[in-house]
Enzyme design. Sequence first.
Site, PDB file in Angstrom:
ATOM      1  N   ASP A  68     -55.625  -8.905 -58.719  1.00 53.35           N
ATOM      2  CA  ASP A  68     -55.381  -8.246 -60.004  1.00 53.35           C
ATOM      3  C   ASP A  68     -54.958  -9.283 -61.041  1.00 53.35           C
ATOM      4  O   ASP A  68     -53.800  -9.676 -61.087  1.00 53.35           O
ATOM      5  CB  ASP A  68     -54.287  -7.181 -59.831  1.00 53.35           C
ATOM      6  CG  ASP A  68     -53.894  -6.529 -61.159  1.00 53.35           C
ATOM      7  OD1 ASP A  68     -54.651  -6.668 -62.146  1.00 53.35           O
ATOM      8  OD2 ASP A  68     -52.839  -5.875 -61.188  1.00 53.35           O
ATOM      9  N   LYS A  82     -52.412 -11.103 -66.964  1.00 55.70           N
ATOM     10  CA  LYS A  82     -51.014 -11.283 -66.530  1.00 55.70           C
ATOM     11  C   LYS A  82     -50.536 -12.664 -66.978  1.00 55.70           C
ATOM     12  O   LYS A  82     -51.063 -13.678 -66.539  1.00 55.70           O
ATOM     13  CB  LYS A  82     -50.926 -11.171 -65.009  1.00 55.70           C
ATOM     14  CG  LYS A  82     -51.133  -9.749 -64.525  1.00 55.70           C
ATOM     15  CD  LYS A  82     -50.737  -9.587 -63.078  1.00 55.70           C
ATOM     16  CE  LYS A  82     -50.938  -8.162 -62.617  1.00 55.70           C
ATOM     17  NZ  LYS A  82     -49.987  -7.221 -63.212  1.00 55.70           N
ATOM     18  N   ARG A 132     -54.278   2.624 -60.857  1.00 58.26           N
ATOM     19  CA  ARG A 132     -54.357   4.083 -61.008  1.00 58.26           C
ATOM     20  C   ARG A 132     -55.776   4.534 -61.332  1.00 58.26           C
ATOM     21  O   ARG A 132     -56.154   5.664 -61.014  1.00 58.26           O
ATOM     22  CB  ARG A 132     -53.360   4.545 -62.075  1.00 58.26           C
ATOM     23  CG  ARG A 132     -53.593   3.953 -63.431  1.00 58.26           C
ATOM     24  CD  ARG A 132     -52.412   4.119 -64.373  1.00 58.26           C
ATOM     25  NE  ARG A 132     -51.334   3.160 -64.107  1.00 58.26           N
ATOM     26  CZ  ARG A 132     -50.192   3.112 -64.777  1.00 58.26           C
ATOM     27  NH1 ARG A 132     -49.961   3.961 -65.760  1.00 58.26           N
ATOM     28  NH2 ARG A 132     -49.279   2.215 -64.487  1.00 58.26           N
TER      29      ARG A 132
HETATM   30  N1  BES Z   1     -50.434  -4.604 -59.450  1.00 57.04           N
HETATM   31  C1  BES Z   1     -49.652  -4.334 -60.587  1.00 57.04           C
HETATM   32  C2  BES Z   1     -48.247  -3.859 -60.252  1.00 57.04           C
HETATM   33  C3  BES Z   1     -47.303  -4.884 -59.711  1.00 57.04           C
HETATM   34  C4  BES Z   1     -46.580  -5.663 -60.571  1.00 57.04           C
HETATM   35  C5  BES Z   1     -47.108  -5.004 -58.382  1.00 57.04           C
HETATM   36  C6  BES Z   1     -45.667  -6.569 -60.077  1.00 57.04           C
HETATM   37  C7  BES Z   1     -46.186  -5.909 -57.869  1.00 57.04           C
HETATM   38  C8  BES Z   1     -45.466  -6.692 -58.724  1.00 57.04           C
HETATM   39  C9  BES Z   1     -50.305  -3.247 -61.440  1.00 57.04           C
HETATM   40  O1  BES Z   1     -51.666  -3.235 -61.433  1.00 57.04           O
HETATM   41  C10 BES Z   1     -49.891  -3.505 -62.847  1.00 57.04           C
HETATM   42  O2  BES Z   1     -50.290  -4.505 -63.360  1.00 57.04           O
HETATM   43  N2  BES Z   1     -49.112  -2.597 -63.409  1.00 57.04           N
HETATM   44  C11 BES Z   1     -48.630  -2.753 -64.726  1.00 57.04           C
HETATM   45  C12 BES Z   1     -48.737  -1.426 -65.416  1.00 57.04           C
HETATM   46  C13 BES Z   1     -48.469  -1.504 -66.875  1.00 57.04           C
HETATM   47  C14 BES Z   1     -49.580  -2.220 -67.574  1.00 57.04           C
HETATM   48  C15 BES Z   1     -48.323  -0.113 -67.401  1.00 57.04           C
HETATM   49  C16 BES Z   1     -47.185  -3.218 -64.650  1.00 57.04           C
HETATM   50  O3  BES Z   1     -46.449  -2.718 -63.800  1.00 57.04           O
HETATM   51  O4  BES Z   1     -46.822  -4.113 -65.403  1.00 57.04           O
HETATM   52 ZN    ZN Z   2     -52.550  -3.950 -59.727  1.00 55.73          ZN
HETATM   53 MG    MG Z   3     -52.498  -4.508 -62.922  1.00 54.04          MG
END
Ligand code: BES
Ligand code: ZN
Ligand code: MG
Length: 494
Positions: A261, A268, A344
């Site tokens: 991801d 990120k 999601r």
């Molecule tokens: N895979 C990530 C969530 C995650 C973040 C898992 C840190 C483990 C450690 C997920 O896909 C994500 O990026 N979520 C975002 C959602 C946001 C954009 C609403 C997040 O949590 O920052």
């Molecule tokens: Zn993710």
């Molecule tokens: Mg993500």
Amino acid sequence: MEITLSSAGLKDWDGSVLIIGIFEGELEKQIQSFALPYKSYLNHRIKEQNFNAKVGEITCFDLPENSPRKLILVGLGEAKDLLINDLRNAAALSARASVGNNGKLGIYFPWDLFEPESATKAVGEAIRLALFKDLRFKSNPDPFLKADVVELIGINKSAEKSLSTISPICSGVELARELVGAPPNSITPTTLAEAAVQISKEYSLEAKVLNKEECEAKGMGAYLAVAQGSDLEPKFIHLIYKTKGPIKRRLAMVGKGLTFDSGGYNLKVGAAQIDMMKFDMGGSAAVIGAARAIAELQPANIEVHFIVAACENMINGSAVHPGDIVKASNGKTIEINNTDAEGRLTLADALVYACALEPDAIVDLATLTGACVIALGDEIAGLWTENDQLAAELINAANDSGEGIWRMPLQRSYKEGLKSMLADIKNTGPRAGGSITAGLFLQEFVQKSIPWAHIDIAGTVWAEKDRGLDPAGATGYGVRTLVKWACDQENKSG
Ligand code: BES
Ligand code: ZN
Ligand code: MG
């Protein structure tokens, strides 16, 4: 590693490393009461140490005679406070202290304080899982010597029944750890699917893998939108366990399977840990690990579906734009206001697919939100469901397995935050309560009549350093809870 019971007394036990659990303030009394052959030597040596047998305290002695060659004393704190989780942690800690020694490892704990079957399962799993080490990617690994046989000394014979479940469950956890631990150039959607198919062949599960065209035909526009920026093909994985006898309950377990991801165009950056995002398939690893364990344990009366919409979240010229509107397989349109909320989107189509199987219950596991990590840390997963019974079943299964879980609310009013001006829904709401809106988003893709629970494992999927029975790295979180939950369903009518 074989785990067995030993009826030998401490005096006659003839292995190489002996672990003894000690209560706080009772060291001398306990040492006196044990029929240990090298007692006077020990009394002398122990005085040199400052060992108080507090929870998590440990001390090791090399013994003069060779059987055993090493003694490990591990603190259990005060007897009145002792929980089964303390046994787990003490077993894991002392097992780790035994590394460097092969042969037979013996463990002597105050078994009588617990039900023998639960104590056996807890301690057996803890030792096996604490001694797991992933050396696959080292060209010239340092030797990692560990016990070949583990004997639980002095435990009631009735514990035998739970011995046979330890190996299938731990193999499932280890498989999940290996899948999560593997880098994203090794575990791709294709190799993840291959691993699942391999498991299905070894353990006689049914397996289906849908390719991109087949997913297109099903209208999985949310899932495929995530996959479209990657050079790697998405793979939709579906394994099925069916008991040989009559089926009373049909279950579905859905795992988030992002083999990497990057965040997509909402890349990120900064503290977002992009380099760790190989673990974003931890939900799928738990589900596939559970499939392996369940197939070996063969619980009666149930059918279990294991579902993973695997892909990568990457960037190229055809990647999803922030702002794109896509349509999921239940017909709902989604405005993708953040490409990093990709899990999601993949789960949306996976949940629609799961509902079409008309299961009696669905549980999804996903490394879904950083917000869940902020809320609960790395030892506790978040659980969302509107179904109190399913919540109770899962919490019970998790507690029984020693996996941390805490129920969180599906606050209906927060749905407001997911309103889109143009589409039916958008994929992200405000930052506050981010793990709750993530759950509410998923709920939109589950039929109301089907009991459903969502478990956010973003924190628990990975251990920064050794903790409890998890060595640093991938934890395999979720396998034990899922397996216990499924096996408990064996006895449910309905
Ligand atoms: N895979 C990530 C969530 C995650 C973040 C898992 C840190 C483990 C450690 C997920 O896909 C994500 O990026 N979520 C975002 C959602 C946001 C954009 C609403 C997040 O949590 O920052
Ligand atoms: Zn993710
Ligand atoms: Mg993500």
